[in-house]
Design a protein around this motif. Structure first.
Motif, short mmCIF file in Angstrom:
data_model
loop_
_atom_site.label_atom_id
_atom_site.label_comp_id
_atom_site.label_asym_id
_atom_site.label_seq_id
_atom_site.Cartn_x
_atom_site.Cartn_y
_atom_site.Cartn_z
N SER A 69 0.81 -1.19 -0.16
CA SER A 69 0.28 0.12 0.20
C SER A 69 0.77 1.21 0.10
N ALA A 70 2.05 1.31 0.77
CA ALA A 70 2.92 2.47 0.58
C ALA A 70 3.66 2.68 -0.49
N VAL A 71 4.10 1.49 -1.00
CA VAL A 71 4.41 1.88 -2.31
C VAL A 71 3.71 2.10 -3.34
N GLN A 72 2.31 1.41 -3.50
CA GLN A 72 1.43 2.00 -4.59
C GLN A 72 1.12 3.61 -4.34
N ASP A 73 1.12 3.94 -3.07
CA ASP A 73 0.75 5.25 -2.99
C ASP A 73 2.19 6.21 -3.36
N SER A 74 3.25 5.65 -3.34
CA SER A 74 4.44 6.65 -3.63
C SER A 74 4.64 6.60 -4.82
N ILE A 75 4.29 5.58 -5.79
CA ILE A 75 4.42 5.74 -7.28
C ILE A 75 3.08 6.02 -8.06
N ALA A 76 2.44 6.69 -7.44
CA ALA A 76 0.98 7.08 -8.14
C ALA A 76 1.54 8.13 -9.29
N LEU A 77 0.90 7.89 -10.42
CA LEU A 77 1.09 8.72 -11.74
C LEU A 77 0.52 9.83 -11.71
N PRO A 78 1.26 10.70 -12.31
CA PRO A 78 0.62 12.27 -12.30
C PRO A 78 -0.45 12.42 -13.01
N PRO A 79 -1.32 13.38 -12.81
CA PRO A 79 -2.54 13.54 -13.59
C PRO A 79 -2.32 13.56 -14.95
N ARG A 80 -3.21 13.11 -16.00
CA ARG A 80 -2.92 13.30 -17.21
C ARG A 80 -3.26 14.68 -17.52
N SER A 81 -2.38 14.91 -18.69
CA SER A 81 -2.37 16.13 -19.26
C SER A 81 -3.46 16.33 -20.59
N ASP A 82 -3.82 17.50 -20.68
CA ASP A 82 -4.33 17.76 -21.96
C ASP A 82 -3.93 18.39 -23.08
N ALA A 83 -2.59 18.83 -22.85
CA ALA A 83 -1.76 19.42 -23.62
C ALA A 83 -1.68 18.43 -25.06
N PRO A 84 -1.39 19.29 -26.13
CA PRO A 84 -1.29 18.46 -27.43
C PRO A 84 0.30 17.96 -27.37
N TYR A 85 0.13 16.88 -28.23
CA TYR A 85 1.55 15.95 -28.29
C TYR A 85 2.63 17.03 -28.74
N SER A 86 4.08 16.90 -28.20
CA SER A 86 4.90 17.49 -29.00
C SER A 86 5.91 16.56 -29.08
N ALA A 87 6.92 16.91 -30.02
CA ALA A 87 8.23 15.87 -30.31
C ALA A 87 8.94 16.03 -28.92
N PRO A 88 9.35 14.91 -28.47
CA PRO A 88 10.27 14.97 -27.10
C PRO A 88 11.75 15.32 -27.46
N TYR A 89 12.30 15.25 -28.75
CA TYR A 89 13.76 15.44 -28.78
C TYR A 89 14.15 16.82 -29.67
N GLU A 90 13.15 17.84 -29.82
CA GLU A 90 13.16 18.87 -30.88
C GLU A 90 14.45 19.91 -30.42
N ASP A 91 14.74 19.78 -29.23
CA ASP A 91 15.61 20.85 -28.71
C ASP A 91 17.15 20.11 -28.49
N GLU A 92 17.20 18.95 -28.95
CA GLU A 92 18.58 18.28 -28.29
C GLU A 92 19.73 18.70 -29.31
N THR A 93 20.88 18.59 -28.65
CA THR A 93 22.12 19.17 -29.68
C THR A 93 23.01 17.96 -29.18
N TYR A 94 23.70 17.80 -30.38
CA TYR A 94 25.01 16.52 -30.00
C TYR A 94 26.28 17.23 -30.25
N ASP A 95 26.80 16.72 -29.35
CA ASP A 95 28.41 17.07 -29.02
C ASP A 95 29.59 16.45 -29.92
N GLU A 96 28.93 15.57 -30.98
CA GLU A 96 29.78 14.70 -31.73
C GLU A 96 30.05 15.74 -32.92
N GLU A 97 31.24 15.46 -33.37
CA GLU A 97 31.75 16.22 -34.59
C GLU A 97 31.12 15.53 -35.81
N PRO A 98 31.02 16.30 -36.55
CA PRO A 98 30.34 15.76 -37.96
C PRO A 98 31.30 15.11 -38.74
#
Length: 197
Positions: A69-98
């Motif tokens: 019961s204690a573990v189930q309470d501690s891992i409760a999921l956050p409430p669902r968002s109604d925000a539209p989907y966005s691409a998760p990696y659009e602002d990532e930059t890479y340090d590798e040399e081209p």
């Protein structure tokens, strides 16, 4: 009775067996007093053992339920968002040399199709490519091969890569297709990329 056989012997008195436990009158006055027999408590011991096991099992079940019961309470999921989907990696930059293309003559001239075939068991196409590094420095290659049918239509493709090849050296690599093709399929290099490692 016959005269040849003697008569049977008379019956002899048999000694009386000694009783296992003697009464107090039969015990000698000089003998040590008899030790009283202990009552067996097997039933009591078994009952206490079973009761103790049930108490331990009940305690364990209660502990597991409260922990879950204690573990189930501690891992409760956050409430669902109604925000539209966005691409998760659009602002990532890479340090590798081209990786830069290697200078030199046209890389398509470095590659020739040595053999073009089809696997006899599964029917997948393959092309064995001979790659000669015609530049003045080491280079690595990525070659894209197209497998075409008798009408010239592409039916599959494959890629072959190499590690660093020294100037003037040659290697043979295989480009594999990923699906069954008809017999008589031809191989054609589509793109050759040459890089400085």
């Amino acid at each position: 009775m016959s005269d040849t056989f003697p008569p049977p012997p008379p019956e002899q008195p048999q000694p009386e067996p000694e009783p296992r436990y003697r009464s107090p009158e039969q015990v000698s006055p000089w003998a040590a007093p008899a030790v009283p027999q202990r009552k067996q408590r097997t039933g009591l011991i078994v009952t206490l053992a079973v009761a103790g096991g049930l108490v331990v099992a009940g305690g364990t079940v209660a502990l597991v339920v409260s922990t879950m019961s204690a573990v189930q309470d501690s891992i409760a999921l956050p409430p669902r968002s109604d925000a539209p989907y966005s691409a998760p990696y659009e602002d990532e930059t890479y340090d590798e040399e081209p990786v830069e293309p290697a200078p030199g003559p046209d890389p398509e001239g470095d590659v020739t199709v040595a053999t073009c075939g089809r696997d006899s068991l599964i029917g997948w196409p393959h092309a064995d490519l001979k790659i000669v590094n015609r530049t003045e420095g080491p280079a690595a290659y990525i070659v894209t091969v197209s497998f075409v049918d008798g009408d010239g239509e592409e039916v599959d493709d494959g890629i072959a890569t190499t590690e660093e090849i020294a100037p003037g050296d040659a290697v043979t690599v295989r480009a594999l297709g990923s699906g069954e093709v008809a017999a008589g399929t031809k191989c054609r290099t589509v793109e050759v990329e040459r890089y400085v490692p």
